[in-house]
Design an enzyme around this catalytic site. Structure first.
Site, PDB file in Angstrom:
ATOM      1  N   ASP A  47      -0.558  -5.471   0.599  1.00 24.75           N
ATOM      2  CA  ASP A  47      -1.987  -5.518  -0.069  1.00 24.75           C
ATOM      3  C   ASP A  47      -1.969  -6.992  -0.790  1.00 24.75           C
ATOM      4  OD1 ASP A  47      -3.598  -3.486   0.734  1.00 24.75           O
ATOM      5  OD2 ASP A  47      -2.975  -2.404  -0.778  1.00 24.75           O
ATOM      6  N   CYS A  58       0.842  -1.263  -0.058  1.00 25.67           N
ATOM      7  CA  CYS A  58       0.033  -0.019  -0.005  1.00 25.67           C
ATOM      8  C   CYS A  58       1.019   1.261   0.000  1.00 25.67           C
ATOM      9  CB  CYS A  58      -0.866   0.041   1.405  1.00 25.67           C
ATOM     10  SG  CYS A  58      -1.682   1.604   1.269  1.00 25.67           S
TER      11      CYS A  58
END
Ligand SMILES: [Ca+2]
Ligand SMILES: [Ca+2]
Ligand SMILES: [Ca+2]
Ligand SMILES: [Ca+2]
Ligand SMILES: [Ca+2]
Ligand SMILES: [Ca+2]
Ligand SMILES: [Ca+2]
Ligand SMILES: [Ca+2]
Ligand SMILES: [Ca+2]
Ligand SMILES: [Ca+2]
Ligand SMILES: [Ca+2]
Ligand SMILES: [Ca+2]
Ligand SMILES: [Ca+2]
Ligand SMILES: [Ca+2]
Ligand SMILES: [Ca+2]
Ligand SMILES: [Ca+2]
Lengths: 129, 129, 129, 129, 129, 129, 129, 129, 129, 129
Positions: A41, A34
């Site tokens: 992520d 991220c």
């Protein structure tokens, strides 16, 4: 082909270029970072395309997906970027990428982007009863 | 951005405005109050849209959904109201909101509302076989 | 509103009459009597409609469904009858009723009936990829 | 009506002939004999139709299905034959029969046949969002 | 018919050539060899077609699928090849083959190819509500 | 046997009284009235028992369940009452009744009651790997 | 009984105190606040118990669950607290509460707590084959 | 072995008699006749057993199941009868037969019967975490 | 607490140490590297434990799982290592870790390891019917 | 290690021999030949074991399973044989092999065999509520 993450997408000649047909690839092992928090992520990628002259080589696709592991990437932007890389490498008649991201903030996000070759005219799907 | 319920929907620039693509967000944590009885109502919200110049920011969407926690709201009216707020904030090419309400009186209600930008011409979905 | 079975379907003004939107109601608690044998029949009713000026009120819909409890009713006829009652009470732009009857004689029957307002022109559903 | 297998399909008047509506019947208890080996074959039959002047009576449908129990029948031929018998008996506006046969030789076969009345013009299904 | 793998696809006369109808066959027992590594590959094959003058005989189809057991075959090429063999043997009005390959390198691949007879004009599927 | 609701539970002699074996009956068509509001309640009943000298006759069980249609009945009390009636009529070695009630006030209630004959010693279930 | 959130749990006399039997209640509409961030938390509560002299009244249970809407509560602590309140109000022979919390930080948490009356000796569950 | 229905159950020597192990066979193609009405009944049979000196031969099991096609048989009696025939033919250490009958009168019945060799002492199933 | 991967597992005091109760955490976002090939591996981790004096803090658990992202780790070894780290940090009465690894070489591997405090005597689970 | 089918099962030292823990491996790609007809048979193999001093190496397990591709093998015998080979190679504390064979003659067969080391005393599984 080395076994390292790589942005290079290798291809092989489409064995049946005279026919429009579909290739689908489900890739449940995608992870990036991220850009805001630096935290990992995760996503499942769903690729489907009608090849033209070339098809994407499976192992190189795996290494390409791996190449995002250390990179910061926003959901919407990276889904479009991967589609573009894949479209540039394979020049398909039509291609769709669906990125199904894991839940963040209690919200489940999915992004779907498509690419069509110039002049591509989709045929209606024949639905047998 | 504060961590309080808020009617303000923040946005960020669409990273790929030249392409029509889809963003889907499933939000299972919505609750408001029944205007008749004052009792809590619950729903899962499903948002899907084609962004134009902006996308809705995930955390602000969460705070916005939170803002209905203390408000009375009828199923049909509030579904339409949320769609309008989201459409006003993001000015999407197309947007659909599906509110799947929890059972009341033995009846399971779902409300689905859509918004299209002026002049939006939907392209038929390309269905690969 | 009393808490007795009732053929009266109450309505409330559509809070968003300028927009075509969908209301779905799943009603798993329907029972009537078989006109041939007098034995109970059971069904799950699925209602979906685009309201025009009014929406059907949830509690009155429940009492209306209750009103068939002591009545003899053939599957095909009563599905059409309920659709007509609902259409007459709410004058929707479009309405569909699906009656999923419990198994009889080893056969599972479902009946689906639709009503459209005069001049109703269905818009094609926008399918996002 | 006797309780014996019977090729006679009884009908009753369609209670709502002025409207196109759908009747679906799932019949999981079909068996006949393989003409090659004499061994039993099994299938689940799915019937769906738009009645015109008559509907097929449920108990007679059950006895009709029973009538194949001692008969040799190829998958493709008997599916078409049953559709024809049902169409002849009820003269529907449209009818579809799906025969989902149990596995043979490791292969799962399904046969789907349709009948339309002369001049039948299918209306596109209204898909609510 | 011998019980050995065989490239010969036997057929029988379509019992209902005057009607367009669908035959579906799910074949979960397909295996061939990877041309690169020599290791076994596995797939589930889904065949669906509208027969014209002939239908493919089930047992011969099984022996034909068996004939790939010792052969090297790329996913995309062999899916197209099998479709062609089946189309050549049965000359169908329309045929589709879906090969759902087992996971390789963490990626799940499916290939879908279609064949249409010259002049075949697909009728839109009639969707009952 | 008449075709009217009836509190009489008929039985037939257990064909295999020398063996402990299990009979399970799932009965999705139960309805009674809420004693507080008079409104209909619905449940799916699951009966399982080890018969001793008699088994409950299926059609009479159906008429018995029907007999609650006009009666007021609390969830907990009526589940225990039905178990007792069934145990009294069939005198089983062991019997369990599970009443899965439809949602009320947003809460899904299930009640499970058991009866064992005097001196009944349950054998541990033999779990094959 | 008022229609406001309330910590008071009302009960009614167990209609069958001489028998150990099970009551299960699934309550999908629980929400409280995170004590750290003040943001809403959500859970589905699963209650199962063997009543002794009293049973918990359904509507009062609903109002009790509502009473946490404005309160800060840690997952582990509040699950234990609710179990204690319910056990204190109903003095059951045995009670279990399972709180299935919605995902936070990508992690799905469930907390399960039990209460047994003094001297409660669980009987082994009779598992019919 | 002929291809006709037959009450003769053929066996083959257990290849591993020194070890207790489990054989499970799911047989979805069972049909007989209802002794009261003469109408066909259907069931899925689930057999599981620990063989001793012999195992039941698959094709002969199929012909045996076929042999009930023309016979009247009550659910409870025939389940016990089949278990006995199978136990007599194979003399297993332990055997269980589960007959899952299709719905009759809106009620779904399952019958489960077991046979143990004299002196058979079941070992507790080892449950790995 | 920083937002970086960290081997430090933070804890908080168990709010209910006098009671044995269960905490379950499903963690679908685990990835490490294969020590042989250097390629990414993925797993879903399932943690369940009976806390004693402390519970593991959710955010720190997330950072701990993150800390394996750049490390080589064999399936069996790392599952045991994580269990040990978690047991050392929280000193639970009982703890189980289930690591469900993504497919490799066409084989789906799961590893399950447990830790019990000295003198821990598991109570049999109370199974309500 | 070559990439050819091989009966040699390679192992590696158990990284945690002081603890009883479980390894599960699902292997959906098994095929051999029917000794009677010579036709291919297929199965999904499920292996679970508590290792002692060694664990089975994943790639060698894959090559071992491949080694049955050209061999005739009866369902019951080969399941026991594979278990024995695996137990001989790894000398586990406990091992179970479940072979789920594809349907033959309309019957779905599963065979489950177990091996325990001398003196192995299974601990009861700790079931958390
Ligand atoms: Ca999704
Ligand atoms: Ca939910
Ligand atoms: Ca819904
Ligand atoms: Ca249903
Ligand atoms: Ca249906
Ligand atoms: Ca079935
Ligand atoms: Ca099918
Ligand atoms: Ca697929
Ligand atoms: Ca239910
Ligand atoms: Ca339940
Ligand atoms: Ca859970
Ligand atoms: Ca069942
Ligand atoms: Ca997953
Ligand atoms: Ca698993
Ligand atoms: Ca499979
Ligand atoms: Ca199985």
């Amino acid at each position: 082909m080395s076994t390292k993450p790589s942005k290079t997408l290798e291809t092989f000649p489409n064995p049946e270029p005279k026919r429009d047909y579909t290739i689908r690839m489900r890739i449940p092992e995608f992870t990036c970072l991220c850009p805001k928090t630096g935290q990992p992520d995760f996503a499942t990628m769903h690729l489907e395309y009608i090849p033209d002259k070339t098809c994407v080589e499976l192992k190189s696709l795996k290494l390409y997906m791996w190449s995002f592991r250390e990179e910061g990437a926003f959901h919407e932007a990276v889904t479009n970027k991967i589609l573009e890389d894949l479209a540039k490498a394979t020049k398909p008649r039509f291609m769709r990428l669906t990125a199904e991201w894991y839940v963040r903030g209690g919200i489940y996000t999915t992004v779907v982007a498509e690419h069509a070759a110039k002049g591509f005219k989709p045929k209606p799907k024949i639905e047998l009863p």
